[in-house]
Write a protein that holds these residues in place. Structure first.
Motif, PDB file in Angstrom:
ATOM      1  N   LEU A   1      42.682  50.890  41.748  1.00 40.50           N
ATOM      2  CA  LEU A   1      43.723  50.134  40.990  1.00 40.50           C
ATOM      3  C   LEU A   1      44.170  48.956  41.704  1.00 40.50           C
ATOM      4  CD1 LEU A   1      45.283  50.724  38.504  1.00 40.50           C
ATOM      5  CD2 LEU A   1      47.341  51.443  40.067  1.00 40.50           C
ATOM      6  N   TYR A   2      43.918  47.967  41.174  1.00 45.69           N
ATOM      7  CA  TYR A   2      44.472  46.473  41.862  1.00 45.69           C
ATOM      8  C   TYR A   2      46.165  46.207  41.617  1.00 45.69           C
ATOM      9  CZ  TYR A   2      43.923  41.658  42.892  1.00 45.69           C
ATOM     10  OH  TYR A   2      43.942  40.323  43.686  1.00 45.69           O
TER      11      TYR A   2
ATOM     12  N   MET B   1      45.474  43.481  45.963  1.00 43.86           N
ATOM     13  CA  MET B   1      44.340  44.046  46.803  1.00 43.86           C
ATOM     14  C   MET B   1      44.256  45.458  46.017  1.00 43.86           C
ATOM     15  SD  MET B   1      45.983  45.699  50.203  1.00 43.86           S
ATOM     16  CE  MET B   1      45.086  46.967  50.493  1.00 43.86           C
ATOM     17  N   PRO B   2      42.998  45.921  45.854  1.00 43.99           N
ATOM     18  CA  PRO B   2      42.659  46.835  45.171  1.00 43.99           C
ATOM     19  C   PRO B   2      42.901  48.251  46.092  1.00 43.99           C
ATOM     20  CG  PRO B   2      40.629  45.950  45.714  1.00 43.99           C
ATOM     21  CD  PRO B   2      41.665  45.291  46.353  1.00 43.99           C
TER      22      PRO B   2
ATOM     23  N   ASP C   1      41.826  42.295  36.354  1.00 45.56           N
ATOM     24  CA  ASP C   1      42.802  43.095  35.717  1.00 45.56           C
ATOM     25  C   ASP C   1      42.967  44.476  36.814  1.00 45.56           C
ATOM     26  OD1 ASP C   1      40.350  44.482  35.803  1.00 45.56           O
ATOM     27  OD2 ASP C   1      40.073  44.378  33.564  1.00 45.56           O
ATOM     28  N   ALA C   2      43.689  45.570  35.968  1.00 46.39           N
ATOM     29  CA  ALA C   2      43.832  46.621  36.866  1.00 46.39           C
ATOM     30  C   ALA C   2      42.677  47.388  37.615  1.00 46.39           C
ATOM     31  CB  ALA C   2      44.820  47.556  36.104  1.00 46.39           C
ATOM     32  N   GLY C   3      41.606  47.223  36.999  1.00 46.43           N
ATOM     33  CA  GLY C   3      40.332  47.816  37.580  1.00 46.43           C
ATOM     34  C   GLY C   3      39.509  47.118  38.342  1.00 46.43           C
ATOM     35  N   PHE C   4      40.057  45.910  38.753  1.00 44.42           N
ATOM     36  CA  PHE C   4      39.119  44.757  39.584  1.00 44.42           C
ATOM     37  C   PHE C   4      39.181  45.400  40.859  1.00 44.42           C
ATOM     38  CE2 PHE C   4      38.572  40.930  42.012  1.00 44.42           C
ATOM     39  CZ  PHE C   4      37.675  40.637  41.386  1.00 44.42           C
TER      40      PHE C   4
ATOM     41  N   PRO D   1      36.671  41.944  46.463  1.00 48.27           N
ATOM     42  CA  PRO D   1      37.687  42.365  45.858  1.00 48.27           C
ATOM     43  C   PRO D   1      39.004  41.649  46.314  1.00 48.27           C
ATOM     44  CG  PRO D   1      36.728  44.496  46.989  1.00 48.27           C
ATOM     45  CD  PRO D   1      36.125  42.807  47.538  1.00 48.27           C
ATOM     46  N   THR D   2      39.141  41.067  47.329  1.00 44.18           N
ATOM     47  CA  THR D   2      40.313  40.198  47.650  1.00 44.18           C
ATOM     48  C   THR D   2      40.148  38.640  47.262  1.00 44.18           C
ATOM     49  OG1 THR D   2      39.354  39.932  49.807  1.00 44.18           O
ATOM     50  CG2 THR D   2      41.015  41.847  49.482  1.00 44.18           C
TER      51      THR D   2
ATOM     52  N   GLU E   1      48.086  42.696  35.146  1.00 43.96           N
ATOM     53  CA  GLU E   1      48.082  42.118  36.734  1.00 43.96           C
ATOM     54  C   GLU E   1      48.667  40.828  36.494  1.00 43.96           C
ATOM     55  OE1 GLU E   1      46.905  43.949  39.065  1.00 43.96           O
ATOM     56  OE2 GLU E   1      46.984  45.307  37.602  1.00 43.96           O
TER      57      GLU E   1
END
Lengths: 315, 259
Positions: free
Chosen positions: A16-17, A23-24, B33-36, B188-189, B223
């Protein structure tokens, strides 16, 4: 070869980001951390902020975001307790008002101090150092107390607590606090509230572990109203700390706070139920050891030479 | 989609010179988005040759560099004060938020260092040293003592450790007739903003052609909504957070009291 590559093709586990921490995270791990700390809170009646913030930092959440978001979490975990005590009339609203007033001012000062240290790159060191001091203190006191209880050292029958309030009533503006049956100046509660408020702003804790002893031993409040009044103060002060962190530092991650709230609620319920059945003293000693371990880890990080010669931060 | 892209590239390349390279991206807009948890994009390209016979693929080398938006990195040298190590004065370095280099072979095998450096395909500590900006008089003194190249080298090492700078060789997938594909993995970042993807075509250690494409990384959906709210109206966002926490706390307590 004609598979369509989508932006989420690299997703391996549940991720979850976080919108503010940018950050995730694995939401299940965060929920589990919230539950573990909530469990301890439910079992021992401690707030848990002092454990949650370092845990979040160990996980890799930027310290500033850990502090801001944990403040929001504490609002959620203390508000229901405060409401219950208000219904039972076990809150001294008069002293509470002064504690809140001092606390709100303290929280604002704490957030300003936080921002000052953050701008100078010293906030991480400061937070770690503050936690080393407080966790070391709380951990060793808890350990000593539980060890005493385990080896059943006969308690000296405590002489009836005599209220020493003369010095507080000699201070200016002395007034009567009916619920606590005290005649004291509002300055001591203001100062106690202020000190706890500063801690709340800088460290992202409720500060119950300072507030409760201060109310009992300094303000000489009757124990019946201490828990309720401290929850009352903590709810307001952490609310102000949350708003100030959001406004001044933009470090409140509501998604992170929501995950902690979910975990905390589950953990606290289990903690309350199990805590009633289990032998508390051994567990309290165990909690003390956990607290001391967290303290030592922070201490090592502060005192061992860092692996990288520089600290890098993207602005 | 892919065939269309390849056809379009061939058309573009047709009108161009003897050896040429043209590129396009599968996605020029990456949504967080939320799943990124990072993104993979494919950089498609074509190398054209007007020489008769089979395409002499082995004679060509390709190097691509994807750069994130310009970012200020603040480096603070650790200092020991009594027992405690604490970050010292601020030294700022301007650099792309991420730098991903992808090539057919390791860069030194493709071209000589001066050429690679002039194309900004490699970032040397020496060149970066000019861009180290001390933020205070104390930082200036510290920089003088440390030496700017050392600070720049520390930055490069840390950026590599965090995978903000990644070099990958052997990742150019040549298809038939000079078509190639390069898979680019954004971490991811990865920062939000505008990115560039630049591709260089080498033959006999010389640059023969280059092309540029751009892409954007942005936050979308919830997000974006949270981020925008928190940054545009921070006070209102703080109040909303507290309201959410109060409601969540009371609801949770009520739910468990009933059960």
């Amino acid at each position: 070869m004609e598979k369509v590559l989508r932006p989420d093709a690299t997703r391996l586990s549940m991720q979850l980001y976080l919108p503010i921490a940018e950050m995730p995270v694995d939401p299940l791990i965060i929920i589990a951390m919230g539950a573990a700390v909530g469990f301890l809170s439910g079992m021992f009646g401690v707030g848990g902020g002092f454990l949650m913030t370092p845990l979040l930092i160990f996980y890799g959440i930027p310290p500033a975001v850990a502090v801001g978001s944990e403040a929001a979490h504490i609002v959620a975990s203390s508000v229901s307790g405060a409401a219950a005590h208000l219904r039972r009339r076990t809150v001294d609203l008069q002293i509470g008002a002064f504690l809140v007033a001092g606390g709100v001012f303290g929280a604002l000062v704490g957030v300003v101090l936080f921002r000052y240290l953050r701008d100078r790159g010293q906030i991480d060191t400061f937070i770690a150092l503050a936690y080393v001091v407080f966790l070391g203190l709380v951990g060793s006191l808890m350990l000593a107390e539980s060890l005493r209880a385990i080896i059943r050292e006969p308690k000296k029958s405590a002489p009836r607590r005599r209220r020493r309030t003369a010095w507080m009533s000699a201070l200016p503006f002395a007034m009567r606090f009916r619920r606590s049956q005290l005649y004291i100046s509002p300055i001591p509660p203001l100062l106690v509230g202020f000190s706890v408020g500063v801690l709340s702003g800088v460290m992202g804790v409720g500060g119950g572990f300072i507030l409760i002893p201060a109310m009992i031993y300094i303000l000489q409040m009757p124990t019946a109203v201490v828990i309720g009044t401290s929850l009352f103060q903590i709810t307001f002060v952490t609310a102000v700390a949350t708003i100030s962190h959001a406004a001044a530092n933009k470090t409140v991650d509501i998604v992170l706070a929501a995950l902690l709230i979910i975990g905390g609620v589950i953990g606290a319920q289990l903690g309350v139920r199990l805590g009633a059945r289990l032998k508390a003293e051994q567990l309290r000693a165990l909690l003390a050891l956990v607290v001391i371990a967290v303290c030592l880890r922070l201490l090592f990080e502060l005192t061992l030479q860092p692996a990288a010669p520089f600290r890098m931060e993207a602005l | 989609m892919r065939l269309l892209l390849a056809a379009a590239l061939l058309l573009v390349a047709d009108v161009a010179a003897a050896n040429d390279v043209a590129i396009a991206l599968t996605d020029d807009l990456i949504d967080i988005d939320a799943g990124f948890s990072g993104a993979k994009i494919v950089l498609f390209g074509v190398v054209t040759s007007d020489e008769p016979g089979a395409f002499p693929q082995h004679e060509f080398d390709i190097a691509a560099i994807v750069r994130g938006p310009a970012t200020t990195f603040r480096m603070r040298p650790f200092e020991q004060r009594r027992l405690i190590w604490t970050p010292g004065p601020a030294l700022d370095i301007e650099a792309p938020g991420v730098t991903l280099t992808l090539s057919t072979r390791p860069l030194p095998e493709i071209a000589d260092p001066p050429l690679l450096d002039s194309l900004m395909l490699i970032t040397s500590a020496e060149r970066l040293a000019d861009d180290v900006n001390p933020q205070s008089p104390r930082a200036r003194a510290r920089l003088a003592a440390l030496g700017a190249p050392q600070v720049a080298a520390a930055f490069l090492a840390e950026a590599r450790r965090r995978r903000l700078i990644v070099d990958s060789a052997g990742v150019v997938d040549f298809r038939k007739a000079g078509l190639f594909a390069i898979e680019v993995a954004l971490p991811p970042t990865t920062p939000i903003g505008d990115y560039t993807a630049e591709v260089f075509l080498f033959r006999n250690r010389q640059l023969v052609s280059r092309d540029l494409a751009s892409l954007s990384v942005r936050k979308v959906g919830i997000e974006s909504a949270f981020y925008e709210f928190a940054h545009r109206r921070p006070l209102a966002y703080g109040v909303a957070c507290v309201a959410f926490s109060v409601v969540a706390g009371l609801l949770a307590a009520a739910a468990f009291r009933r059960s």
